[in-house]
Design an enzyme around this catalytic site. Structure first.
Site: not given
Length: 382
Positions: A73, A103, A135-136, A163
């Site tokens: 995501d 990212d 994740e975000e 990351e």
């Protein structure tokens, strides 16, 4: 110039996987790509079936090996001014532009581009691939994956979270707890304000207490991190309907980013106790229906891996950098570490570009990541 990793990145960027959207189109693309190279994968869907984690294993069906993990995501582009299309790859002066390029679809593209090399020859240890969702918005999606792996007989021993760290190995980051507080008072005409219970005023008292807690957190410092202490901040607040009405409700959100060995539980407990034992009795003296409630929004643990462990030495060799450090942002790494996998963070790109308009990743960083994955492949076969 066309290359396998560039072409894969272009396809990944074309999927709008903003956290509010489904990631299934991208996940099905990845699943098909893996299947074309003889790699079976498993999907773990959310409750509604609109999103999924992907998990695959290349090599022998044994315990141990290494997992490469990344989220699918991305953050929204609304309110940002882009000079290039956000959901398409634009190549300019050695950079690949697009939302999620750094990212962290750049890392995912490198992993997928390495699949032909991964399967070319037998491995002595398995390579695990884990692509997650949401994740975000608080490392939400990966939890079904970590639960699966925690009890698996063939659980990976080591995990690399890709990351963006500019290919510098990272051993630690802070944890995070995000909370929402709802304060319900008693409305009345502002001419008779003493007869009401002003929800904004009581929310303000809570926020003041939170700031005092933040000051106390700053007294415990760890120079390995920047900032070197746990932080607390209120990010949003709303309440009231009109100036001549004592506000009945107020809501605010706050977060604590805490050092890995200093959990936020005690702070949350003290705030809740202050609300229940000191504020609520005063509010209910005027109106029985008053309340103060706290709702968890998201949380993930910090990460603190021993930078002198064997895995750290191996990662330093694979990425060609032994300058270990920490990062200010959070990752899914703490969750994998809690599930029993020694975890480090290392990936291409810089978070200086992440979440910004005209997000990009340099070709140089992509090349460095491909080199690391090549070195990892050789180690898995040696």
């Amino acid at each position: 110039m066309s290359s396998p990793v560039r072409d894969l990145l272009a396809q990944l960027l074309a999927f709008d996987t903003t956290s509010r959207e489904s990631n299934l189109a991208l996940i099905h693309f990845v699943q098909s790509w893996l299947a074309e190279h003889g790699v079976a994968s498993r999907l773990l869907h959310n409750d509604s079936g609109s999103k999924a984690n992907l998990y695959a294993v290349i090599g022998p069906d044994t315990a141990g090996g290494v997992m490469l993990s990344g989220h699918t995501d991305v953050v929204p582009v609304e309110g940002q001014t882009w000079s290039v299309p956000p959901f398409a790859l634009t190549e300019q002066e050695g950079r690949y532009y697009g939302r999620g390029s750094t990212d962290m679809k750049g890392f995912l593209a490198c992993v997928l581009a390495s699949v032909p090399a991964f399967v070319a020859e037998p491995m002595r240890l398995p390579l695990h691939l884990a692509f997650s969702y949401d994740e975000e918005v608080g490392c939400l999606g990966v939890r079904s994956l970590t639960e699966l792996l925690a009890d698996a007989a063939s659980k990976p021993a080591l995990c690399i979270i890709g990351e963006p760290t500019e290919m510098r190995p990272v051993y630690g980051h802070k944890g995070k707890v995000a909370m929402r507080c709802d304060v319900r008072g008693h409305a009345c005409h502002s001419a008779y304000a003493p007869q009401g219970v002003n929800a904004i005023e009581y929310a303000t008292r809570l926020i003041t207490r939170l700031m005092d807690e933040g000051d106390q957190l700053a007294e415990v410092q760890d120079s390995r991190f920047d900032p070197a202490f746990s932080t607390l901040q209120v990010g949003t607040i709303s309440g009231g309907t009109a100036l001549n009405i004592v506000p009945q409700s107020c809501q605010f959100d706050f977060e604590i980013r805490h050092l890995p060995d200093a959990p936020a539980d005690a702070v949350i407990e003290r705030i809740a106790q202050y609300a229940q034992c000191e504020l609520l009795p005063a509010m209910r003296q005027k109106a029985d229906g008053c309340s103060i409630t706290f709702q968890p929004l998201s949380q993930y643990p910090g990460l603190l891996t021993d930078p002198t462990c064997r895995f750290a030495s191996l990662l330093a060799e694979w990425c060609g950098c032994d300058r270990f450090g920490t990062v200010a942002f959070g990752t899914e790494g703490g969750l994998f570490h809690q599930a029993g996998m020694t975890t480090l963070v290392c990936g291409p790109g810089s978070m200086d570009q992440g979440h910004k308009p005209d997000e990009f990743i340099s070709v140089e960083q992509i090349d460095a990541c491909m080199k690391m994955l090549g070195n990892l492949t050789q180690w898995l076969r040696a």
